[in-house]
Scaffold this active site. Structure first.
Site, short mmCIF file in Angstrom:
data_model
loop_
_atom_site.label_atom_id
_atom_site.label_comp_id
_atom_site.label_asym_id
_atom_site.label_seq_id
_atom_site.Cartn_x
_atom_site.Cartn_y
_atom_site.Cartn_z
N LYS A 134 14.17 -36.81 -7.07
CA LYS A 134 13.77 -38.19 -7.72
C LYS A 134 15.01 -38.74 -8.01
CE LYS A 134 9.78 -40.56 -8.09
NZ LYS A 134 8.57 -40.34 -7.19
N ASP A 174 8.93 -45.61 -4.77
CA ASP A 174 7.98 -45.38 -5.92
C ASP A 174 7.76 -46.68 -6.73
OD1 ASP A 174 6.88 -42.88 -7.49
OD2 ASP A 174 7.82 -44.10 -8.87
P1 NDP Z 1 3.86 -50.12 -7.31
O1 NDP Z 1 5.09 -50.48 -7.97
O2 NDP Z 1 3.46 -50.30 -5.80
O3 NDP Z 1 2.81 -50.42 -8.17
C1 NDP Z 1 2.53 -49.90 -9.69
C2 NDP Z 1 1.41 -50.23 -10.28
O4 NDP Z 1 1.12 -49.80 -11.59
C3 NDP Z 1 1.43 -51.68 -10.74
O5 NDP Z 1 0.10 -52.44 -10.63
C4 NDP Z 1 1.96 -51.90 -11.97
O6 NDP Z 1 1.79 -53.23 -12.65
C5 NDP Z 1 1.23 -50.77 -12.65
N1 NDP Z 1 2.24 -50.12 -13.70
C6 NDP Z 1 3.47 -49.62 -13.55
N2 NDP Z 1 3.88 -49.41 -14.55
C7 NDP Z 1 3.11 -49.60 -15.64
C8 NDP Z 1 3.05 -49.48 -17.00
N3 NDP Z 1 3.87 -48.90 -17.82
N4 NDP Z 1 1.57 -49.61 -17.78
C9 NDP Z 1 0.72 -50.21 -16.95
N5 NDP Z 1 0.77 -50.57 -15.52
C10 NDP Z 1 2.04 -50.23 -14.93
O7 NDP Z 1 3.84 -48.37 -7.43
P2 NDP Z 1 3.20 -47.27 -6.63
O8 NDP Z 1 1.70 -47.85 -6.42
O9 NDP Z 1 3.93 -46.85 -5.35
O10 NDP Z 1 3.04 -46.06 -7.61
C11 NDP Z 1 1.81 -45.96 -8.69
C12 NDP Z 1 1.99 -44.65 -8.95
O11 NDP Z 1 1.77 -43.66 -7.96
C13 NDP Z 1 3.37 -44.07 -9.62
O12 NDP Z 1 2.84 -43.14 -10.96
C14 NDP Z 1 4.14 -43.12 -8.74
O13 NDP Z 1 4.84 -42.30 -9.15
C15 NDP Z 1 3.05 -42.78 -8.00
N6 NDP Z 1 3.11 -42.28 -6.81
C16 NDP Z 1 3.54 -43.32 -5.50
C17 NDP Z 1 3.70 -42.55 -4.45
C18 NDP Z 1 3.94 -43.66 -3.03
O14 NDP Z 1 4.03 -43.15 -2.27
N7 NDP Z 1 4.16 -44.92 -3.57
C19 NDP Z 1 3.58 -41.40 -3.89
C20 NDP Z 1 3.06 -40.50 -4.97
C21 NDP Z 1 2.73 -40.97 -6.33
P3 NDP Z 1 2.84 -54.09 -12.88
O15 NDP Z 1 3.31 -54.74 -11.64
O16 NDP Z 1 2.43 -55.03 -13.93
O17 NDP Z 1 4.13 -53.50 -13.30
#
Ligand code: NDP
Length: 461
Positions: A134, A174
């Site tokens: 990571k 991510d």
């Molecule tokens: P994105 O950046 O596309 O979206 C993240 C979302 O989560 C946004 O809506 C963001 O809101 C919100 N968010 C992020 N940090 C916080 C926080 N501290 N508190 C509240 N809301 C928060 O990321 P992904 O959708 O790719 O990833 C989401 C999750 O899925 C993560 O945990 C990631 O590790 C996991 N994941 C992702 C994979 C992938 O293929 N993308 C694979 C496996 C797991 P805001 O815009 O306001 O920050």
């Protein structure tokens, strides 16, 4: 109530965790991630003393390599900015390091070690030959211009390129790293190395990407939910669902729930959540995708556009999130780590939730997980439920090296089959170790044993 492997105490593991705490001060997320795995391993270590004799766990929690570097870049006003960049190459026992890059102000070594550690077992569960890694930076793409994001990504890759390669370490996206960032990062790698290889996954379909990769984590999480439901002769059809987040994972979780006949009532971002009792239809989801992916706006705009919805700003002075109190059948936390605390979990139970499938990494605190296990609901832990993303990354790597191009239907069918196999592995491991119905223990044990056996085969390295 479900049986847990944690019911069988193991003094060796208590000593191990004490030592880990001492050796990794100020890394609470990493300690939490390790604790969540070792809690399942007592019976495994009793059955396989060679794991203890060769100190598999002691070696497993120490990353093979950590790279930390300076990322200087110039903002639009001509100011010189600097961020911290990292890559944690955690474990390569079953394949080259594989795992995403996160750009978020909260990124530090504790967060990246927790994510890299989880990734080892998740990748193992996919059945594909991928080790765990990571990386990322404490850079916040929010509010930055495209030019600033490009200059940051180019500077980040100007150091990272020395350490990665399509047979060594293959990063992906991510939080904060989507299609735009992958493009800039890949472009800089290609320029520096003068070679076009599959060194990053999540690439656009026009330059080496795989169909279904953007969709894979969200779709996979819902496929995993379907597998869990099928053990109770149920399906997603008609289920009311809570989804958190509105990024990549949340968007495609919502799309798949809609396709399977469910109804999504909520989405969120770090500012708050929207509640739409009529459901987030495909048309409304299109609005969210445009808002988040093109306009880079806030989820509050949804409630301005659709009168059926209300917006609820998040009050961080209050520990619990009122979104998790809404009555529904299933919850898909798809935003970030520790977004469901113990009280949230209790509220979910009071609201009628019978299934939780974790799209985000480690979204439930250990206390929240205990509530789910205690209540015997269908609880799909992240390392199993969200493995679809990295699984299709693995398929992207196969297509790139074989110069193949699979259709959308082919990749989707393979994703579905992989999620089914992951589910089977969890069930089989929980049966073998006497904790039936506990997907958390099942995922930990199945993911761990494959890596541990590979480490045994490869000697003390
Ligand atoms: P994105 O950046 O596309 O979206 C993240 C979302 O989560 C946004 O809506 C963001 O809101 C919100 N968010 C992020 N940090 C916080 C926080 N501290 N508190 C509240 N809301 C928060 O990321 P992904 O959708 O790719 O990833 C989401 C999750 O899925 C993560 O945990 C990631 O590790 C996991 N994941 C992702 C994979 C992938 O293929 N993308 C694979 C496996 C797991 P805001 O815009 O306001 O920050």
């Amino acid at each position: 109530m479900t049986t847990t492997c944690a019911d069988k105490s193991c003094p060796f593991l208590d000593d191990f965790m004490n030592d880990l705490n001492k050796r990794n001060p100020h890394q609470p997320e990493f300690i939490q991630a390790v604790q969540e795995v070792v809690v399942s391993l007592g019976p495994v270590l009793q059955k396989k003393p060679e794991y203890v004799k060769t100190n598999i766990l002691g070696r497993l929690v120490e990353p093979e390599r950590i790279i930390q570097f300076r990322v200087p870049w110039v903002d639009d006003s001509g100011n010189v900015q600097v961020n911290k960049g990292y890559r944690v190459e955690f474990n390569s026992a079953i394949g080259p390091y594989k795992g995403g890059l996160r750009f978020h102000p909260s990124v530090d070594l504790s967060i990246l070690k927790f994510l890299g550690f989880e990734q080892i077992f998740k990748n193992s569960l996919t059945t594909l030959p991928m080790g765990g890694g990571k990386g990322g930076a404490d850079f916040d793409p929010k509010g930055k211009s495209d030019g600033e994001v490009m200059r940051f990504c180019q500077s980040f890759m100007s150091e990272l390129f020395r350490h990665i390669g399509h047979n060594t370490d293959i990063p992906a996206g991510d939080i904060g790293v989507g299609g735009r960032e992958i493009g800039y990062l890949f472009g800089q790698y290609k320029r520096l190395k003068n070679e076009f290889v599959g060194v990053m996954t999540g690439r656009d379909i026009n330059w080496g990407g795989s169909k279904i990769r953007p969709e894979a984590t969200g779709y996979g999480s819902v496929y995993f939910a379907e597998e869990m439901l099928s053990t109770r002769n149920e399906s997603m059809d008609g289920k009311k669902c809570l989804v958190s987040g509105s990024g990549n994972v949340a968007q495609f979780t919502t799309e798949k729930i809609n396709q399977l006949g469910g109804k999504v009532l909520t989405m969120s971002d770090s500012g708050g959540f929207i509640h739409d009792p009529e459901g987030i239809s495909n048309e409304k989801l299109e609005f969210v995708m445009d808002l988040k992916n093109n306009k880079r706006g806030r989820i509050s705009a949804y409630a301005d556009a659709f009168t059926s919805a209300t917006y609820h700003e998040r009050d961080y002075a209050v520990a619990t999130n009122p979104m998790w109190s809404i009555e529904a059948d299933c919850a898909f936390p798809s935003a970030t780590q520790n977004e469901i605390i113990e009280d949230d979990a209790k509220h979910l139970m009071n609201g009628g939730i019978t299934l939780v499938s974790e799209g985000a990494n480690m979204p439930s605190t250990p206390e929240a997980q205990e509530v789910f296990v205690e209540k015997g609901i269908l609880y799909g832990p992240a390392k199993a439920a969200n493995a679809g993303g990295v699984a299709v990354s693995g398929l992207e790597m196969s297509q790139a090296s074989g110069r193949l191009f699979w259709t959308r239907e082919e990749v989707d069918a393979k994703l579905r089959a992989i999620m089914k196999t992951i589910h089977e592995q969890c069930v089989e491991a929980s049966e073998e170790f006497d904790c039936v119905g506990n997907y958390n223990d099942g995922a930990n044990i199945a993911g761990f044993m494959k890596v541990a056996d590979a480490m045994l085969d490869q000697g003390i390295i």
